[in-house]
Design a protein around this motif. Sequence first.
Motif, PDB file in Angstrom:
ATOM      1  N   GLY A  89       1.002  -9.443  10.596  1.00 36.81           N
ATOM      2  CA  GLY A  89       1.534  -9.564   9.239  1.00 36.81           C
ATOM      3  C   GLY A  89       1.636  -8.247   8.511  1.00 36.81           C
ATOM      4  O   GLY A  89       1.773  -8.217   7.292  1.00 36.81           O
ATOM      5  N   VAL A  90       1.558  -7.136   9.250  1.00 35.33           N
ATOM      6  CA  VAL A  90       1.579  -5.811   8.630  1.00 35.33           C
ATOM      7  C   VAL A  90       2.788  -5.037   9.134  1.00 35.33           C
ATOM      8  O   VAL A  90       3.040  -4.982  10.335  1.00 35.33           O
ATOM      9  CB  VAL A  90       0.294  -5.021   8.959  1.00 35.33           C
ATOM     10  CG1 VAL A  90       0.335  -3.647   8.299  1.00 35.33           C
ATOM     11  CG2 VAL A  90      -0.942  -5.792   8.511  1.00 35.33           C
ATOM     12  N   ARG A  91       3.548  -4.450   8.218  1.00 33.34           N
ATOM     13  CA  ARG A  91       4.665  -3.603   8.621  1.00 33.34           C
ATOM     14  C   ARG A  91       4.502  -2.233   7.992  1.00 33.34           C
ATOM     15  O   ARG A  91       3.859  -2.079   6.948  1.00 33.34           O
ATOM     16  CB  ARG A  91       6.006  -4.222   8.253  1.00 33.34           C
ATOM     17  CG  ARG A  91       6.377  -4.170   6.821  1.00 33.34           C
ATOM     18  CD  ARG A  91       7.761  -4.782   6.603  1.00 33.34           C
ATOM     19  NE  ARG A  91       8.335  -4.381   5.334  1.00 33.34           N
ATOM     20  CZ  ARG A  91       9.543  -3.852   5.189  1.00 33.34           C
ATOM     21  NH1 ARG A  91      10.301  -3.644   6.254  1.00 33.34           N
ATOM     22  NH2 ARG A  91      10.000  -3.540   3.989  1.00 33.34           N
ATOM     23  N   VAL A  92       5.087  -1.235   8.619  1.00 29.09           N
ATOM     24  CA  VAL A  92       4.939   0.157   8.201  1.00 29.09           C
ATOM     25  C   VAL A  92       6.319   0.734   7.933  1.00 29.09           C
ATOM     26  O   VAL A  92       7.244   0.552   8.731  1.00 29.09           O
ATOM     27  CB  VAL A  92       4.212   0.979   9.287  1.00 29.09           C
ATOM     28  CG1 VAL A  92       4.016   2.417   8.825  1.00 29.09           C
ATOM     29  CG2 VAL A  92       2.864   0.337   9.653  1.00 29.09           C
ATOM     30  N   THR A  93       6.455   1.449   6.814  1.00 27.30           N
ATOM     31  CA  THR A  93       7.735   2.035   6.431  1.00 27.30           C
ATOM     32  C   THR A  93       7.551   3.507   6.074  1.00 27.30           C
ATOM     33  O   THR A  93       6.632   3.855   5.322  1.00 27.30           O
ATOM     34  CB  THR A  93       8.329   1.297   5.207  1.00 27.30           C
ATOM     35  OG1 THR A  93       8.572  -0.065   5.553  1.00 27.30           O
ATOM     36  CG2 THR A  93       9.631   1.937   4.762  1.00 27.30           C
ATOM     37  N   THR A  94       8.414   4.349   6.596  1.00 28.82           N
ATOM     38  CA  THR A  94       8.412   5.766   6.241  1.00 28.82           C
ATOM     39  C   THR A  94       9.412   5.975   5.119  1.00 28.82           C
ATOM     40  O   THR A  94      10.630   5.920   5.334  1.00 28.82           O
ATOM     41  CB  THR A  94       8.786   6.644   7.453  1.00 28.82           C
ATOM     42  OG1 THR A  94       7.925   6.333   8.547  1.00 28.82           O
ATOM     43  CG2 THR A  94       8.644   8.123   7.117  1.00 28.82           C
ATOM     44  N   GLU A  95       8.887   6.176   3.915  1.00 31.47           N
ATOM     45  CA  GLU A  95       9.729   6.319   2.726  1.00 31.47           C
ATOM     46  C   GLU A  95       8.869   6.880   1.603  1.00 31.47           C
ATOM     47  O   GLU A  95       7.642   6.744   1.617  1.00 31.47           O
ATOM     48  CB  GLU A  95      10.306   4.946   2.323  1.00 31.47           C
ATOM     49  CG  GLU A  95      11.244   4.963   1.126  1.00 31.47           C
ATOM     50  CD  GLU A  95      12.444   5.861   1.326  1.00 31.47           C
ATOM     51  OE1 GLU A  95      12.298   7.079   1.104  1.00 31.47           O
ATOM     52  OE2 GLU A  95      13.511   5.349   1.705  1.00 31.47           O
ATOM     53  N   THR A  96       9.495   7.508   0.620  1.00 34.50           N
ATOM     54  CA  THR A  96       8.723   7.947  -0.536  1.00 34.50           C
ATOM     55  C   THR A  96       8.329   6.726  -1.362  1.00 34.50           C
ATOM     56  O   THR A  96       9.045   5.708  -1.391  1.00 34.50           O
ATOM     57  CB  THR A  96       9.506   8.914  -1.428  1.00 34.50           C
ATOM     58  OG1 THR A  96      10.599   8.213  -2.048  1.00 34.50           O
ATOM     59  CG2 THR A  96      10.038  10.097  -0.625  1.00 34.50           C
TER      60      THR A  96
ATOM     61  N   ASP B 140       0.859  -1.179   0.000  1.00 36.65           N
ATOM     62  CA  ASP B 140       0.000   0.000   0.000  1.00 36.65           C
ATOM     63  C   ASP B 140       0.896   1.230   0.000  1.00 36.65           C
ATOM     64  O   ASP B 140       1.475   1.599   1.021  1.00 36.65           O
ATOM     65  CB  ASP B 140      -0.898  -0.031   1.252  1.00 36.65           C
ATOM     66  CG  ASP B 140      -1.928   1.091   1.295  1.00 36.65           C
ATOM     67  OD1 ASP B 140      -1.907   1.955   0.392  1.00 36.65           O
ATOM     68  OD2 ASP B 140      -2.743   1.095   2.244  1.00 36.65           O
ATOM     69  N   LEU B 141       1.042   1.855  -1.183  1.00 38.23           N
ATOM     70  CA  LEU B 141       1.869   3.050  -1.330  1.00 38.23           C
ATOM     71  C   LEU B 141       1.027   4.304  -1.119  1.00 38.23           C
ATOM     72  O   LEU B 141      -0.170   4.306  -1.409  1.00 38.23           O
ATOM     73  CB  LEU B 141       2.503   3.089  -2.722  1.00 38.23           C
ATOM     74  CG  LEU B 141       3.510   1.972  -3.031  1.00 38.23           C
ATOM     75  CD1 LEU B 141       3.929   2.028  -4.500  1.00 38.23           C
ATOM     76  CD2 LEU B 141       4.739   2.074  -2.130  1.00 38.23           C
ATOM     77  N   TYR B 142       1.662   5.371  -0.642  1.00 39.46           N
ATOM     78  CA  TYR B 142       0.931   6.582  -0.243  1.00 39.46           C
ATOM     79  C   TYR B 142      -0.156   6.169   0.748  1.00 39.46           C
ATOM     80  O   TYR B 142      -1.320   6.561   0.652  1.00 39.46           O
ATOM     81  CB  TYR B 142       0.290   7.281  -1.448  1.00 39.46           C
ATOM     82  CG  TYR B 142       1.209   7.478  -2.637  1.00 39.46           C
ATOM     83  CD1 TYR B 142       2.066   8.575  -2.710  1.00 39.46           C
ATOM     84  CD2 TYR B 142       1.197   6.576  -3.707  1.00 39.46           C
ATOM     85  CE1 TYR B 142       2.885   8.768  -3.813  1.00 39.46           C
ATOM     86  CE2 TYR B 142       2.016   6.758  -4.813  1.00 39.46           C
ATOM     87  CZ  TYR B 142       2.858   7.843  -4.858  1.00 39.46           C
ATOM     88  OH  TYR B 142       3.674   8.031  -5.950  1.00 39.46           O
TER      89      TYR B 142
ATOM     90  N   LEU C 175       2.778  -1.075   4.484  1.00 41.42           N
ATOM     91  CA  LEU C 175       2.230   0.269   4.353  1.00 41.42           C
ATOM     92  C   LEU C 175       3.383   1.248   4.219  1.00 41.42           C
ATOM     93  O   LEU C 175       4.278   1.273   5.068  1.00 41.42           O
ATOM     94  CB  LEU C 175       1.386   0.624   5.578  1.00 41.42           C
ATOM     95  CG  LEU C 175       0.324  -0.399   6.018  1.00 41.42           C
ATOM     96  CD1 LEU C 175      -0.350   0.068   7.307  1.00 41.42           C
ATOM     97  CD2 LEU C 175      -0.701  -0.608   4.919  1.00 41.42           C
ATOM     98  N   VAL C 176       3.372   2.055   3.162  1.00 42.66           N
ATOM     99  CA  VAL C 176       4.472   2.974   2.887  1.00 42.66           C
ATOM    100  C   VAL C 176       3.927   4.389   2.717  1.00 42.66           C
ATOM    101  O   VAL C 176       2.999   4.617   1.919  1.00 42.66           O
ATOM    102  CB  VAL C 176       5.243   2.571   1.616  1.00 42.66           C
ATOM    103  CG1 VAL C 176       6.378   3.564   1.334  1.00 42.66           C
ATOM    104  CG2 VAL C 176       5.796   1.161   1.748  1.00 42.66           C
ATOM    105  N   ASP C 177       4.480   5.329   3.449  1.00 39.38           N
ATOM    106  CA  ASP C 177       4.126   6.745   3.281  1.00 39.38           C
ATOM    107  C   ASP C 177       5.352   7.573   3.626  1.00 39.38           C
ATOM    108  O   ASP C 177       6.156   7.182   4.477  1.00 39.38           O
ATOM    109  CB  ASP C 177       2.954   7.121   4.187  1.00 39.38           C
ATOM    110  CG  ASP C 177       2.243   8.384   3.713  1.00 39.38           C
ATOM    111  OD1 ASP C 177       1.143   8.272   3.129  1.00 39.38           O
ATOM    112  OD2 ASP C 177       2.798   9.488   3.905  1.00 39.38           O
ATOM    113  N   SER C 178       5.476   8.721   2.972  1.00 46.99           N
ATOM    114  CA  SER C 178       6.650   9.568   3.210  1.00 46.99           C
ATOM    115  C   SER C 178       6.496  10.456   4.438  1.00 46.99           C
ATOM    116  O   SER C 178       7.486  11.012   4.934  1.00 46.99           O
ATOM    117  CB  SER C 178       6.922  10.445   1.985  1.00 46.99           C
ATOM    118  OG  SER C 178       5.820  11.298   1.720  1.00 46.99           O
ATOM    119  N   ALA C 179       5.265  10.606   4.931  1.00 48.75           N
ATOM    120  CA  ALA C 179       5.008  11.502   6.058  1.00 48.75           C
ATOM    121  C   ALA C 179       5.091  10.751   7.379  1.00 48.75           C
ATOM    122  O   ALA C 179       4.348   9.786   7.595  1.00 48.75           O
ATOM    123  CB  ALA C 179       3.634  12.151   5.911  1.00 48.75           C
TER     124      ALA C 179
END
Length: 206
Positions: A93-100, A49-51, A71-75
């Motif tokens: 089973g869900v991970r979150v990443t702060t990245e563009t 899931d981008l943005y 889950l990926v979001d830059s904010a």
Amino acid sequence: MTRIVAGVLGGRTIAVPGKGTRPTSDRVREAIFSRLEHLDVLDGARVLDLYAGSGALGLEAASRGAVSVTLVDSARAATDVARRNVAALGLTGVRVTTETAERYAASLAGAGARPAVPGTTTAALDLVFLDPPYDLDGAALAAVLTHLAAPGVLADGAVVVVERSTRTPEPAWPAGLVPFARKDYGETAVYYAEPAGPEASDSVGA
């Protein structure tokens, strides 16, 4: 607040960032996931899931049978909320990443030629959501889609879902992705695409 529409977590509410995101409405999410269930891509899916914002799309996928979700979001404010949602829902089973989105997709394209390692994001993806800000430049979105279309990133039969404004031009699809449907919901246009090649569907329709 918004809510998980259906699945094992159906009805549970999730927090959304106070500003800077545009959460997909319950109505649009319900329509998207109805189509995805018809396409039989959710059960056991590896999802990106981008943005992501609050992570509503990815969390909905987890509720409906996805085995891994990123889950990926830059904010940072958005990913902080997403992490709290994951913890509150008790998801493992869900991970979150702060990245563009572009950098993250580029990292997948670079790793796509290497063997997949269980439990890592180098495994080919079955489902990708892109819900960028409506004012995101079309060239920036095209760059992300091009990375996703790189060999090894998407599994055979994968589905890519892109949300845009109906006033925004259709995404510029790279050679490796074939759009097969578009649905409009008020101001929101939802596009569906899949990898080019023998697994690509020509019978789903709009």
